[in-house]
Enzyme design. Structure first.
Site, PDB file in Angstrom:
ATOM      1  CD  GLU A   1      -6.707   0.824  -9.231  1.00  0.00           C
ATOM      2  OE1 GLU A   1      -7.581   0.946  -8.355  1.00  0.00           O
ATOM      3  OE2 GLU A   1      -5.859  -0.075  -9.206  1.00  0.00           O
TER       4      GLU A   1
ATOM      5  CD  GLU B   1      -5.025   7.070 -10.047  1.00  0.00           C
ATOM      6  OE1 GLU B   1      -5.948   6.319  -9.654  1.00  0.00           O
ATOM      7  OE2 GLU B   1      -4.148   7.516  -9.282  1.00  0.00           O
TER       8      GLU B   1
ATOM      9  CB  CYS C   1      -8.500  -2.850  -3.883  1.00  0.00           C
ATOM     10  SG  CYS C   1      -8.560  -2.336  -5.567  1.00  0.00           S
TER      11      CYS C   1
ATOM     12  CB  SER D   1      -4.585   3.874  -7.548  1.00  0.00           C
ATOM     13  OG  SER D   1      -5.890   4.319  -7.825  1.00  0.00           O
TER      14      SER D   1
ATOM     15  CE  LYS E   1     -11.796  -3.797   1.474  1.00  0.00           C
ATOM     16  NZ  LYS E   1     -11.545  -2.684   0.553  1.00  0.00           N
TER      17      LYS E   1
ATOM     18  CD  GLU F   1     -11.120   0.681   2.515  1.00  0.00           C
ATOM     19  OE1 GLU F   1     -11.945  -0.249   2.484  1.00  0.00           O
ATOM     20  OE2 GLU F   1     -10.387   0.954   1.568  1.00  0.00           O
TER      21      GLU F   1
ATOM     22  CD  GLU G   1      -8.656   9.237   5.232  1.00  0.00           C
ATOM     23  OE1 GLU G   1      -8.914   9.698   6.354  1.00  0.00           O
ATOM     24  OE2 GLU G   1      -7.735   8.422   5.043  1.00  0.00           O
TER      25      GLU G   1
ATOM     26  CB  CYS H   1     -10.318 -10.683  -1.123  1.00  0.00           C
ATOM     27  SG  CYS H   1      -9.714  -9.091  -1.681  1.00  0.00           S
TER      28      CYS H   1
END
Lengths: 158, 573
Positions: B278, B281, B298, B318, B357, B360, B365, B502
């Site tokens: 990141e 990036e 994230c 990102s 999560k 996710e 993908e 978190c």
């Protein structure tokens, strides 16, 4: 897609805020006959409110319905007098005969079934009303005949 | 300040504040159910009623402003009868199945019934029955257990700006539901689980994957590995009666080994890996005129939020996968290869402070072919449940170190658990990438703390980089609106879905007040202060991974394994 009539309703309320929600829903229902999912979502977008909020408000009021009404609406009175005279049994019989619950429309689109609190003709209890026509002192065994007479009428009209 | 009289004592109150906050500050115990600090008071549950002299009825103290000279009785006979009756009435339409409930021994309604001395079923009648909505991979709704306090509705609307749920129907058939009573999976729910955190009963809970994990651990043909997120080691202690914020990383690692996991990896390792990707990036976007401001990726609740509500910002996100998914990907590629294990035989578990999560991990993908990066996600709470289930004695364990090759971490990676942590870690490494030297002062205090919006300007090589850190999606939405309106002084934005990051995620231990969340945050910064490796680009294991396998940040292999893409998402909004 939203119906053209419902789109016209939204055009009538260009800068509406959340306090216009109920008048908008009323007009959309008048235009379409009911509140479709798409209509609820679009009204939400128009007012910048979530669909869950619009749905929440709309389900609070008895006046809104969420299914496309059938050709004929059956109202079953569940007021006190009708209840005493056995309207629960009448409602059950109609549900069985049509295979739908209150608040639904038959698959063929002919009948929709509504429960109302009191129609105001307690002397005729138990009473049902089909498209504005009252049927007084109904008995469960008469239901099939009554519904058949409407089925016949509609098929003749077609 | 004004003064009011409470049970014969004089109490100071702030002008125009609600009575309940004055009472709480003065130490009076007032039971509440629908009240949530910081959100609009609704007075829905009436639990907090008190008697005010001269006012005819009882008043809900949460929604009743103080006035000078008011005389209050908090525990008069009338008040006590009212409170007990409220609980009795709530129980009249509540399933009597506490023994089987996920919130048994941890339920506000149960506690109130006990405290107020409810000992018989006073009101009996037909109870409402509703279908359980288990359609979401993250959250299960059981409206039969709902007491209609509306906390979930308010959190979803006011904190997260999502409004996936609301009250529907009327009177005794009122139920909290989604639009059109559809499943949460097709609603605009972003799976953050903040609704679970505020639910006083078992009406909302996480979708549990404990069974899958237990079955995998029993299966001799599977190689079961586990990773744990940065926020877990400073929160798990609370489940075992240890002070909030205590870091029990070593004990937890030992416990995971005792449970039978073949390898225990640390998600903070892949947080460092995330920073390498990141950070590179960001540098690339700045150097080559790429899309700015870049936004972190994230937090999976935030990602779904952008896909649904702000698809015009998708290119700002990102492309880096989250640390959970990055580690999952290298476990089933690099680790599988170097150890000669068939990736299909690896069962990869992650322990996360988060319910999103779970969603996710199931994104199509997030894997290659039939092999998903992650096979099961447990919350911090579920891990505690697993530890108790297997009778692991947390006091009798000797601390243990995580396994190579994904056990080493910098303290920067650990900071991912708190709002501002990703930003701080990224800036430390971006500075190094751009200048070749380390930042003189690694602490970036402006981005620390519990505030929902934090901003800073950082000078690197004469270039002034504007950064913003937001947590809680209503704060994120405000910032996106500013950018839509033309704000252009920002280069990099960190967004965490849950307020504070978190450490306050939807999978964390219950009953944590703001102080406990702050203690968890302090726990993370204490680690950052006390260890030598404080920047991701000095994590030897990460560097070795690049040398042996990945090549370089943003390289071909990285793109294949560590990056992803997002798409506009159609849901009922």
């Amino acid at each position: 897609m939203l119906s053209t009539k419902a789109q016209d309703v939204l055009k009538k309320f260009p800068d509406a805020k959340r306090d216009s929600l109920i008048p908008i829903l009323q007009e959309v229902q008048e235009a379409d006959g009911y509140l479709s999912k798409q209509a609820i979502i679009e009204v939400g977008r128009h007012l910048k409110l979530s669909a869950s909020k619009i749905y929440g408000v709309a389900t609070f009021y008895n006046q809104f319905r969420f299914y496309k009404p059938g050709k004929l609406t059956i109202q079953v009175c569940r007021g006190t007098a009708c209840h005493v005279k056995g309207s629960a049994k009448i409602l059950d019989t109609i549900k069985q005969e049509l295979s739908i619950d209150a608040g639904q429309t038959t698959k063929d689109g002919l009948f929709s079934l509504e429960v109302v609190a009191c129609i105001g003709v307690c002397g005729l209890a138990p009473v049902i009303c089909i498209e504005g026509e009252f049927h007084a002192n109904v008995l469960p065994e008469n239901i099939k005949n009554i519904l058949d007479s409407y089925r016949k009428k509609v098929s003749q009209d077609d | 300040m004004i003064s009011i009289d409470v049970n014969g004592k004089t109490v100071e109150a702030r002008k125009e504040e609600m009575l309940l906050s004055a009472l709480k500050r003065a130490g009076f115990e007032i039971p509440t159910l629908c009240y949530l600090e910081g959100l609009t008071p609704t007075g829905a549950c009436r639990m907090c009623v008190v008697e005010v002299e001269g006012v005819p009825g009882l008043v809900p103290s949460c929604a009743y402003p103080v006035f000078n000279g008011m005389k209050v009785q908090t525990h008069s006979k009338r008040v006590m009868v009212a409170r007990k009756t409220i609980v009795e009435l709530l129980l009249a339409d509540h399933p009597d199945d506490c023994l089987y409930c996920v919130r048994n021994n941890n339920c506000e309604l149960q506690t109130l019934a006990a405290t107020l001395g409810v000992r018989e079923k006073v009101y009996q009648g037909k109870k409402n029955k509703y279908k359980i909505d288990a359609s979401s991979p993250s959250i299960v709704r059981d409206p039969s257990k709902c007491i209609l306090c509306g906390r979930c509705v308010r959190v979803c609307e006011e904190v997260q700006n999502v409004s996936a749920i609301d009250f529907t129907g009327r009177g005794s058939s009122t139920v909290v539901s989604t639009a059109f009573d559809q499943g949460l999976n097709v609603s605009s729910c972003i799976n953050c689980g903040q609704c679970i955190m505020v639910c006083p009963t078992g009406a909302l809970r996480e979708q549990s994957y404990l069974k899958d994990v237990i079955n995998a651990l029993k299966d001799p043909n599977l190689h079961v590995v586990v990773q744990h997120a940065p926020a877990v080691s400073v929160s798990l202690a609370e489940e075992f009666g240890i002070k909030a914020g205590t870091d029990i990383d070593g004990i937890m690692t030992a416990a995971l080994r005792t449970l039978g996991f073949a390898k225990v990896f640390d998600t903070s390792f892949s947080a460092d890996l995330t920073i390498m990707e990141e950070g590179s990036e960001l540098v690339q976007r700045i150097k080559t005129g790429g899309k700015l401001p870049m936004m972190t990726s994230c937090s999976p609740g935030w990602i779904k939020y952008v896909e649904q509500f702000y698809p015009d910002f998708i290119d700002n996100l990102s492309t880096c996968k989250s640390p959970q998914q990055m580690l999952g990907a290298v476990i089933k590629s690099y680790y599988a290869q170097t150890n000669g294990i068939d990736p299909k035989k690896i069962f990869s578990v992650s322990v996360m402070p988060c319910t999103a999560k779970k969603f996710e991990a199931e994104r199509p993908e997030m894997g290659r072919g039939a092999v998903q990066d992650i096979d099961a996600v447990l919350t911090t709470r579920e891990l505690a449940e697993l530890i108790r289930l297997y009778g692991v004695d947390m006091n009798g364990l000797t601390t243990s170190l995580p396994d190579n090759p994904f056990g080493q971490r910098s303290t920067a990676g650990k900071l991912f658990g708190a709002s501002g942590g990703v930003m701080e870690a990224a800036l430390r490494s971006a500075y190094f990438l751009l200048t070749g030297t380390e930042m003189a002062e690694l602490d970036i205090k402006e981005v620390r703390g519990m505030k929902g919006v934090k901003e800073a300007k950082v000078k690197i090589n004469g270039l002034e980089i504007g950064v913003a850190v937001v947590s809680g999606l209503s704060n994120a939405a405000n910032l996106l609106e500013q950018i839509r309106a033309g704000r252009n002084d920002l280069h990099f934005i960190e967004v965490m879905t849950c307020p504070g990051g978190c450490i306050a995620g939807g999978g964390q231990p219950f009953n944590a007040n703001t102080d406990a969340v702050i203690a968890r945050m302090k726990g993370l910064y204490k680690i950052d202060k006390s260890e030598p490796i404080r920047v991701s680009h000095k994590n030897e294991s990460v560097l070795k991974l690049y040398k042996e396998f990945l090549g370089e940040p943003l390289g071909h292999k990285s793109h294949e394994l560590l990056h992803t893409k997002y798409a506009k998402r159609q849901v009922v909004q």
